[in-house]
Design a protein around this motif. Structure first.
Motif, PDB file in Angstrom:
ATOM      1  N   LYS A  45     -33.796 -12.307  26.201  1.00  0.00           N
ATOM      2  CA  LYS A  45     -34.640 -12.541  25.021  1.00  0.00           C
ATOM      3  C   LYS A  45     -34.011 -11.941  23.774  1.00  0.00           C
ATOM      4  O   LYS A  45     -33.876 -12.617  22.747  1.00  0.00           O
ATOM      5  CB  LYS A  45     -36.035 -11.907  25.243  1.00  0.00           C
ATOM      6  N   SER A  46     -33.638 -10.672  23.867  1.00  0.00           N
ATOM      7  CA  SER A  46     -33.011 -10.031  22.702  1.00  0.00           C
ATOM      8  C   SER A  46     -31.733 -10.750  22.340  1.00  0.00           C
ATOM      9  O   SER A  46     -31.476 -11.031  21.165  1.00  0.00           O
ATOM     10  CB  SER A  46     -32.679  -8.571  23.012  1.00  0.00           C
ATOM     11  N   THR A  47     -30.938 -11.030  23.340  1.00  0.00           N
ATOM     12  CA  THR A  47     -29.667 -11.715  23.094  1.00  0.00           C
ATOM     13  C   THR A  47     -29.902 -13.004  22.316  1.00  0.00           C
ATOM     14  O   THR A  47     -29.203 -13.285  21.338  1.00  0.00           O
ATOM     15  CB  THR A  47     -28.977 -12.025  24.431  1.00  0.00           C
ATOM     16  N   PHE A 165     -38.633 -10.808  15.503  1.00  0.00           N
ATOM     17  CA  PHE A 165     -39.122  -9.504  15.964  1.00  0.00           C
ATOM     18  C   PHE A 165     -38.608  -9.278  17.378  1.00  0.00           C
ATOM     19  O   PHE A 165     -38.807 -10.118  18.246  1.00  0.00           O
ATOM     20  CB  PHE A 165     -40.656  -9.484  16.006  1.00  0.00           C
ATOM     21  N   ASP A 166     -37.972  -8.134  17.612  1.00  0.00           N
ATOM     22  CA  ASP A 166     -37.503  -7.830  18.968  1.00  0.00           C
ATOM     23  C   ASP A 166     -38.326  -6.675  19.543  1.00  0.00           C
ATOM     24  O   ASP A 166     -38.036  -5.517  19.268  1.00  0.00           O
ATOM     25  CB  ASP A 166     -36.017  -7.476  18.955  1.00  0.00           C
ATOM     26  N   GLU A 167     -39.325  -7.009  20.305  1.00  0.00           N
ATOM     27  CA  GLU A 167     -40.229  -6.022  20.908  1.00  0.00           C
ATOM     28  C   GLU A 167     -40.624  -4.934  19.903  1.00  0.00           C
ATOM     29  O   GLU A 167     -40.367  -3.759  20.111  1.00  0.00           O
ATOM     30  CB  GLU A 167     -39.565  -5.383  22.135  1.00  0.00           C
ATOM     31  N   PRO A 168     -41.276  -5.342  18.815  1.00  0.00           N
ATOM     32  CA  PRO A 168     -41.555  -4.382  17.740  1.00  0.00           C
ATOM     33  C   PRO A 168     -42.539  -3.283  18.133  1.00  0.00           C
ATOM     34  O   PRO A 168     -42.606  -2.267  17.453  1.00  0.00           O
ATOM     35  CB  PRO A 168     -42.137  -5.253  16.630  1.00  0.00           C
TER      36      PRO A 168
HETATM   37 MG   LIG Z   1     -34.607  -6.759  24.676  1.00  0.00          MG
END
Ligand SMILES: [Mg+2]
Ligand SMILES: Nc1ncnc2c1ncn2[C@@H]1O[C@H](COP(=O)(O)OP(=O)(O)OP(=O)(O)O)[C@@H](O)[C@H]1O
Lengths: 247, 324
Positions: A45-47, A165-168
């Motif tokens: 997901k982040s990638t 947003f990355d797991e804010p």
């Molecule tokens: Mg991540």
């Protein structure tokens, strides 16, 4: 949908060395759309969202942001990035600058806005995330929830077309999660285009137009929140949902 | 300062065992010395009689008095607030040093006569040689650090060759190599520029490593955040990374500056009339070496203290964003 596409990913693949992190991702984000991405840890997901502003490089496929194709030799990457806001799990505020300066820096140094105008914008968005009174403090003097809201304001000051947003909220204490989620819900209501990696399923249900489930570098399932939560089709989605909804 | 605990520790110098041990050690040390020829023994004459004939009793009495004075002094200082403690201890150590220099019976008129020249020629030369070298070395250090962190093969190779070479050779040898070696290549170079070049290159190499580690100590998230806002490399470096690396860089860099100030004395070997050169030569004719050497020592020390003060000011400035 006929709305203008802000981000278009076509058959995107990415490798970390030998490891195949993204396997042929296809995803289009339209203007005004709110997308929530969820999935187990390590699913990419982040990638994926870091490829959208080219913090990470993809090796195959095509990513087009605001009509600009992202690749390794592009000369206008700064222009693309300044129109794509990103909020990180660990805030990544600039600790040596005051909250106000954190928000003024981007507009002044990248967009060449005057200090007075940058200040005006910064105060407006700090107001919006409801911490104008902290403007002259340094980031370490704020709570986690406040820092994350400053980070959101900092991105907003660049007047981006889309926010990533990355797991804010995952680095925050439970009582601070809601203040950040409220801020994000407010943004969504104002029509901001958002791509949000999160496991806050209440938030997903309330604001998402589409929920995307990723596993092992692939998009396994996507749909409206109602369909996604009410009637997941894939077994992996069902297992994942049962695990995170248990808590 | 260390992050202090809220529970106050007992003051060490008020513990009986510590005071007793201290007293014992001082007593023994001063009994071991033969103090009978000193001014202090003269002061003790009413108690011990003729110092030179007072024998073991005299030694004991002198040692005992010194131990009492010393211990009392330490215990009393223990009661003072922190700032005052620091001041008193500094002052006392300074007085001891002055007493030490007193024993050389320096000729003050000679110092007074030569001092203006020592300052107008020596200090000025030392200062400008060091100042120019410091500036050049800092510029080299930033460039070197960036080169060493880049993934450009040429840049990395040149930078690492440079730091390896100039850290690996004695500075004195570099001074000679540049002053005597460059003319062989056709560049005739004066003593002062040669000295500045040697100092800059040598300290630039050390400082490259300091800057590199400082830059590396900054979290990757800072790069990502500024990149994600569209900052280019130069902007990120100048506005985000270097300002945060500075608090890490400054203490060791201050060290380097102080050390460079003193190492600038090495350029005296190629005949630059800086402080050290003059200190050695001015007293030669009249065999008053000590006068000039001690004057120069004091001057070097005072200059270093100035640098220390500047460093602590800067450190305090950068501590702002860390306090809660
Ligand atoms: Mg991540
Ligand atoms: N810099 C890297 N080098 C090598 N492998 C990496 C790197 N970054 C991520 N990976 C791998 O790529 C995969 C996807 O990582 P990613 O961070 O995108 O996962 P994620 O879905 O965001 O997980 P999480 O929910 O834990 O944040 C993981 O298996 C991870 O180990």
């Amino acid at each position: 949908m006929s709305a203008q596409a802000i981000i278009e990913a076509k058959a995107v693949s990415k490798w970390y060395g030998q490891f195949h992190a993204l396997k042929g991702i296809n995803l289009t984000v339209h203007k005004g759309e709110r997308i929530v991405i969820c999935g187990p840890s390590g699913s990419g997901k982040s990638t994926l969202i870091r490829c959208f502003n080219r913090l990470e490089a993809h090796q195959e496929g095509e990513i087009v942001v605001n009509g600009v194709t992202l690749h390794g030799r592009m000369s206008n990457v700064a222009a693309v990035r300044s129109n794509v806001g990103m909020v990180f799990q660990h805030f990544n505020l600039f600790p040596h600058m005051t909250v106000l300066m954190n928000c003024m820096a981007g507009p002044m140094w990248v967009k060449g806005v005057s200090a007075a105008e940058a200040r005006h914008t910064a105060l407006k968005f700090l107001e919006r995330v409801r911490i104008p009174e902290q403007a002259n403090k340094f980031p370490v003097q704020l709570s986690g929830g406040q820092q994350q809201r400053v980070a959101i304001a900092r991105s907003l000051c660049m007047k981006p077309d889309v926010m990533l947003f990355d797991e804010p909220t995952s680095a925050l204490d439970p009582e601070m999660v809601s203040e950040v989620l409220e801020t994000m819900t407010g943004l969504a209501r104002d029509g901001m285009t958002m791509v949000c990696v999160t496991h806050e399923m209440g938030f997903a249900r309330a604001v998402a137009d589409r929920v995307i489930f990723m596993d092992a570098g692939q998009i396994v399932e996507e749909g409206t929140p109602d369909a996604f939560f009410g009637n997941p089709r894939h077994d992996r989605t069902k297992v994942f949902l049962s695990q995170i909804l248990k808590h | 300062m260390l992050y202090p605990d809220t529970v106050e520790a007992e003051v060490l110098v008020h513990k009986l065992w510590f005071v007793a041990t201290m007293f014992g050690i001082v007593l023994l040390v001063f009994m071991a010395f033969n103090m009978s020829g000193t001014g202090f023994a003269e002061l003790m004459r009413p108690v011990i009689g003729e110092p030179s004939t007072s024998g073991l009793y005299g030694r004991f009495a002198i040692g005992f008095s010194i131990a009492v004075i010393f211990t009392l002094n330490v215990v009393l200082i223990g009661f003072a607030p922190l700032k005052l403690q620091i001041g008193i201890v500094w002052l006392e150590l300074l007085l001891l040093f002055i007493a030490f220099f007193e024993t050389f019976h320096l000729s003050l008129p000679f110092i007074r006569e030569k001092l203006p020249f020592l300052i107008s020629q020596g200090v000025v030369t030392t200062l400008y040689v060091s100042a120019i070298s410091i500036v050049i070395a800092s510029v080299i250090a930033v460039a070197g650090a960036v080169a060493k962190l880049s993934n450009n093969g040429f840049a990395y190779a040149i930078a690492s060759f440079y730091t390896s070479f100039f850290r690996g050779l004695p500075l004195l040898m570099q001074v000679y190599l540049i002053y005597l070696g460059l003319p062989q290549l056709g560049f005739v170079i004066n003593a002062v520029p040669a000295g500045i070049l040697a100092l800059s290159l040598c300290y630039g190499a050390y400082m490259t490593e300091i800057f590199r580690s400082g830059i590396q100590s900054i979290d990757r998230g800072q790069w990502e955040a500024s990149r994600s806002m569209g900052f280019g490399f130069a902007l990120t470096m100048r506005r985000i990374i270097l300002p945060q690396a500075l608090p890490v860089i400054i203490p060791p860099t201050g060290n380097q500056f102080i050390s460079m100030l003193k190492d600038s004395s090495l350029v005296s070997v190629i005949g630059v009339w800086e402080l050290m050169f003059l200190a050695r030569t001015l007293g030669q004719k009249t065999f008053q070496h000590m006068e000039m050497l001690i004057s120069a020592a004091v001057i070097y020390w005072m200059l270093s203290i100035c640098l220390e003060l500047i460093q602590s000011r800067i450190e305090r400035h950068y501590a702002r964003s860390k306090v809660r």
